[in-house]
Every structure is written in C-alpha cells, then in structure tokens.
Design an enzyme around this catalytic site. Structure first.
Site, short mmCIF file in Angstrom:
data_model
loop_
_atom_site.label_atom_id
_atom_site.label_comp_id
_atom_site.label_asym_id
_atom_site.label_seq_id
_atom_site.Cartn_x
_atom_site.Cartn_y
_atom_site.Cartn_z
N LYS A 57 2.65 -3.47 100.66
CA LYS A 57 0.88 -3.75 101.43
C LYS A 57 0.80 -4.69 102.17
CE LYS A 57 -3.40 -1.55 102.89
NZ LYS A 57 -3.23 -0.22 103.09
N ASN A 86 -3.72 9.11 108.73
CA ASN A 86 -4.92 7.60 107.78
C ASN A 86 -5.78 6.62 108.79
OD1 ASN A 86 -3.55 5.28 107.33
ND2 ASN A 86 -1.59 6.52 108.25
N ALA A 87 -6.32 6.50 108.02
CA ALA A 87 -7.44 4.77 108.99
C ALA A 87 -7.93 4.64 107.16
CB ALA A 87 -8.68 6.23 109.26
N CYS A 138 -1.23 -2.12 113.91
CA CYS A 138 -2.13 -0.94 113.08
C CYS A 138 -3.38 -0.62 113.97
CB CYS A 138 -3.07 -1.53 112.14
SG CYS A 138 -4.53 -0.27 111.16
#
Lengths: 306, 265
Positions: free
Chosen positions: A49, A73-74, A133
């Site tokens: 992660k 996803n957020a 991201c």
C-alpha cells in the site's frame, strides 16, 4: 523422462524476480492480510500500500462502487505514514522470502526524495513512485501528466534512491509513451502501467455521485484492453523493463501482457475478489510454460507478431 | 470488546438448500465445514455471485452468517441488486465460492440478560448469536426484539421461537402483527443487560441512544459498501469517535460489529 526446469525468472535492472507475478499497490494491503489465502513467498514480488511522509486519513465514504466488469475507487491514499511504515510494517516484510516494493507518494518533489532516501536505508527491495493517483488533489498525478515534470521527479528521486526504481504511470494522458520516455531518461529502472482510469458513477434516485469524492479510479477486467494497448505502445518506445497492470485475473491475461512486451505484471483488483489469485497465477503460468515446452519465460516476452 | 477472527479460507461449498422466505428475501444453506466450525456470531462471508467465472458482477457480496449447524452455514439475504438477484437464482446442488469467516463478531457480554434487537434484514446475524448465547450461557435470559415494516417482511422468525426459553417480541410499522410501532419501543425503560443490535441506520442510532441513556452496553453490526471484505482495499471506511486522532475504522476488519459508544457521535 527428464523434464527440463522451467525458468520463470525475470530481471529489473540488477534485481532478479523469481517469476513475473507481482501484486499491485493498494490491492494487497501489506501482504499479511493475504497470508491465510496464499504463500506470499511464491510471488515474484509484492507492491505494498502506498506510503506518504505523514499519515493520511483518505477520502470520506462511500469510497468504492462496482461497475460493469470493474470497480471505481476513491480511497484517497489512506496510509499510516512513513514512520509507522518503517517501525511496524517493514519488520513484517523482512519475514517474506520475496521482493517487497514500497510505493511512495507525495505532494512535492522534495516529499518523494525524502521518502526514497529514507526507504533506501531499509530492507525494502525496490521503490515504485506513484505519479498517477487520480483520487487526491495532490496525488502526484500532476507529475504524471507532464513529461517535463515526470523527468524532473524521476531524476530527483533517482539521485536519492539506491534501490531499483519503478515509475508508475497514469493512463489519463494523451500520450503515455511520452511520459514513459521521460521516466526512462530520468533514470528509472522500469515503468509500471497503468494506474486507474478516471471515472464516475451517479445514483439516479438521489441524483448524487456514487462516490463521495465524485470521481474515482476505474479498475478491473473492464480496463484490460486499454492497459494492454498502452503497455504495447510503451514497450515499443522504451528500452527499460515495463510492468503491465490493468484487469489481469487469468493466466491468459498474463500471457497477453508478456507477449505485448511486459517483463512482469501486477495483479490488482483481482486480489480483492479472489485473495489467492496471484499465487494461482504463478502455478498456472508455470504449467503453461511446461505444457508448451517453453524453457525460459524470456521467449514469450515481447514475442508478439504484428 | 469484540472477538478476533480465526483462520479465513476461500472455499467452494455445495448449496444444500435455497428457499424464498418472502417475496425478495431468501435463505441459502451452504455446506462448508471449516467456516461453520470457525465462525463467530456477527461475522460474515464474501459470496461470489457471478456464474461460470464471469467477470460480472465483479465483486463478492458480504452476507452475515445467519445460522451455523453441523458443517453448514446459512445466509439470509434480500434481493437488492444484480448480485443478490443472481444468488437467488442458484439451485440446490450448485456450488458457491465463499470467503470467510470474516470480520469481528459480537462479544457476549458479562450480563445475565441479553437483548437482541433486529430491524428488517438486521435479524440475519442475530439467530446465530441467540443460539450461541443459549449454548454457552444456558441459564441467562435472552430477549429478542424484532421489527419489520409489515408482517410480510417479517421473515425467518421461527428460528428464534425454536430456541429454548427465549422471549420474542415483534413490532411492525403498520401493525399487521405484534406491536404497532417501532422495535425500540419494545425495550423496557428500566431494562438492565447487554444489547446487540443490527438493522437500518436510524434504528441502530435510536437503540444506541436508548442504551446510552439507560447505561447499557450496546454492540451494533454495520453494513457498508465493501469490495474485498478483508482489510486490503480500505473501501469500507466509517468514522469512529476518535476519528480526529486515529482516522477511519474499516467495517470489514474493525467490524462489522462495533461497540456503539465507539462509533456513535
């Protein structure tokens, strides 16, 4: 009958991976979450992660929504921060007999440099730089959409990073090969692609977005054709290894990416559905090579005939 | 205090029975000895609803464990979307791919009276809990308070009546059976004991409020959007009372059962 040993090993710079199956950051926790389901040591490497200098709480919920053959996803890069990462997580990684890649993210070139410098002094195997991201305003994506900035950040981090350096690219650009070339020129040992595609979903009853962050990153089988195309394009341009990511869940998917030129692949969303999938893919890939009498995985990589 | 989970597995289980309880509510019984052995009340499983290795629906569905018996688990679910609709179409003898047992379940409190309060589909984890308390604490009092919109939506209550010596009270919004009103109105104002609650958000909020007033320990089981169910994606974030200091909690790992005072503001 003597069976020749099948060689699945691949290299990224000086770093040798026992096989090309890796896990993608943000889909495999810190590895320990998956220990009941697979042998982490059987994988080529795990990417854990993403980590920032300071802890981040991430985005408010709802953070995930399912879409056709995929999900948005957020999460917003929720993580424990560098210090807790070093004190609590790295000791866990040291038990693994496989490569552990730290994925780093920051708001400035200086953040990335500090992360790379600190982590270079640890037992981490390699560093993956997230300049892609889509879910936070300062998620590094600004660095990933401009070739000049991608070059600058790669070059700066390279100077501080004594480990193999991977730059993770966003697909949310007009020409991903320009960013990949910039990363190569900046001194990256490899590029990994693709991160998620920016997407959106709306609840028509409430007339509100399904994600609190309004937009999020699309992943899963739905994005595989785009990922494969981008990997192929980048493989035709750069000379450094390319790590393919995007909708991989079956051994056939792995083979497609290898044929397109990827040296390794990362399994992402599929881990969230079948936590043992990455381990299964190592077994199935080995079996495929044996059945097809392919002694060395290098014979597959980039062997696409166009 | 909640209970830590045992070893989790991914397994394929044969469907021993699947039946429609009422309109869109189904009970499915799956043979899975490891999960049935290790499961704690309040834990859940992630069920794959896609058929023939299809990528759609992609994600598993989290369903709480309704009952555990000799090598089988049963799940109670309502058809709310594509995944649950597909699951409802499975037949006896089919196999279903599940992960579990997952999450932190209910911890049976050191009290002599246990109030189990369920609303709507929130009754799903309470049968397993009631049977477990009865087994482990045969002498203690169990009071089960169940609420539903109407008689038609009140399903799977027979299991509760079948437990030895439990008191079951029912409330419906339309008064078609039991008390005409809210399930919270069935909790006596002078009640002493522990409360275990699962149901719609407003109901759990009301129950937690009552418990705070009556100084009763209250655990609630929460449902959220969830992708992995095992703490990897961090998708199921929920705010605890210590959010400012410690950030989000995650329903799949920190829950789904929480002490109400730790999450209710």
């Amino acid at each position: 009958m003597a069976v020749k040993k099948t060689d699945l090993a691949v290299s990224i710079g000086d770093w040798k991976l026992k096989n090309p199956i890796m896990t993608a950051s943000g889909t495999f926790g810190y590895g320990e979450e998956f220990a009941d389901y697979l042998d982490v040591d059987s994988l080529g490497a795990i990417v854990v992660k993403g980590i920032s200098l300071l802890p981040r709480t991430g985005n408010p919920p709802p953070r995930v929504v399912e879409t056709s053959c995929g999900m948005l996803n957020a999460i917003g890069l929720e993580n424990v921060g560098l210090e807790r990462f070093i004190s609590e997580k790295i000791p866990i990684f040291e038990k693994y007999k496989t490569g552990v890649v730290a994925n780093i993210l920051g708001d400035s070139i200086d953040d990335y440099c500090r992360l790379a410098e600190r982590l270079s002094d640890t037992s981490i195997t390699a560093i993956e730089v997230n300049i892609s991201c889509p879910n936070v305003k300062k998620g590094g994506v600004a660095f990933g959409t401009d070739p000049k900035m991608a070059y600058d950040i790669t070059r700066a981090v390279r100077k501080k990073c004594s480990k193999p350096l991977i730059i993770k690219l966003t697909p949310n650009v007009t020409d991903i090969t320009a960013i990949a070339l910039a990363a190569e020129e900046g001194g990256a040992d490899a590029v990994s692609l693709i991160n998620t595609l920016l997407g959106m979903a709306i609840d028509i009853k409430s007339r509100r977005p399904k994600l609190a962050n309004v937009v999020g990153g699309l992943s899963g089988p739905a994005i595989k054709p785009i990922a494969l195309r981008m990997v192929w394009q980048v493989c035709n341009k750069v000379t450094i290894p390319v790590i393919g990511i995007g909708g991989i869940s079956r051994v056939e998917d792995v083979l497609e990416f290898l044929l397109a030129g990827a040296t390794a692949v990362q399994i992402g969303t599929a881990n969230l559905v079948d936590p043992n999938v990455a381990g299964e893919l190592v077994v199935k890939l080995t079996a495929y090579l044996q059945e097809n009498k392919i002694e060395n995985i290098g014979q597959l990589i980039g062997s696409l005939e166009v | 205090m909640t209970v830590d989970n045992e070893k989790q597995i991914r397994a394929v289980g044969e469907i021993k029975d699947i039946r429609c309880c009422s309109r869109d509510i189904f009970e499915i019984v799956i043979a899975q000895s490891s999960i049935s052995r290790n499961a704690q009340p309040g834990q859940f499983v992630m069920v794959k609803t896609a058929v023939d290795k299809s990528d759609d629906p992609l994600l598993r569905r989290p369903l709480s464990i309704h009952q555990v018996q000799h090598g089988v688990i049963s799940l109670l679910f309502k058809v709310v979307g594509r995944g649950t609709k597909l699951l409802a179409s499975f037949k006896q003898g089919d196999y279903v791919d599940i992960l579990g047992p997952l999450g932190k379940g209910f911890a049976v409190e050191q009290q002599t009276t246990h109030f189990l309060i369920g609303g709507g589909m929130g009754i799903a984890p309470l049968l397993f809990l009631a049977e477990t308390i009865r087994l482990e604490r045969p002498a203690e009092k169990i009071v089960i308070l169940l609420g539903a919109r109407s008689r038609e939506e009140l399903v799977a209550v027979d299991g509760f009546f079948a437990i030895n010596g439990v008191e079951v009270k029912i409330a419906t919004d339309d008064g078609s059976t039991g008390h005409h009103g809210l399930v919270t109105e069935l909790l006596p104002g002078d009640a002493v004991g522990a409360v275990y609650c699962c149901g719609p958000w407003p109901m759990m909020k009301a129950v937690a409020g009552l418990c705070r007033k009556q100084e009763m320990e209250c655990q609630v089981s929460i449902e959220t959007m969830m992708a992995c169910g095992m703490g990897a994606c961090l998708g199921c974030a929920v705010q605890g009372v210590d959010f400012i200091e410690n950030g989000y909690l995650h329903v799949c790992k920190d829950g789904p059962v929480f002490e109400a005072r730790k999450i209710w503001l």
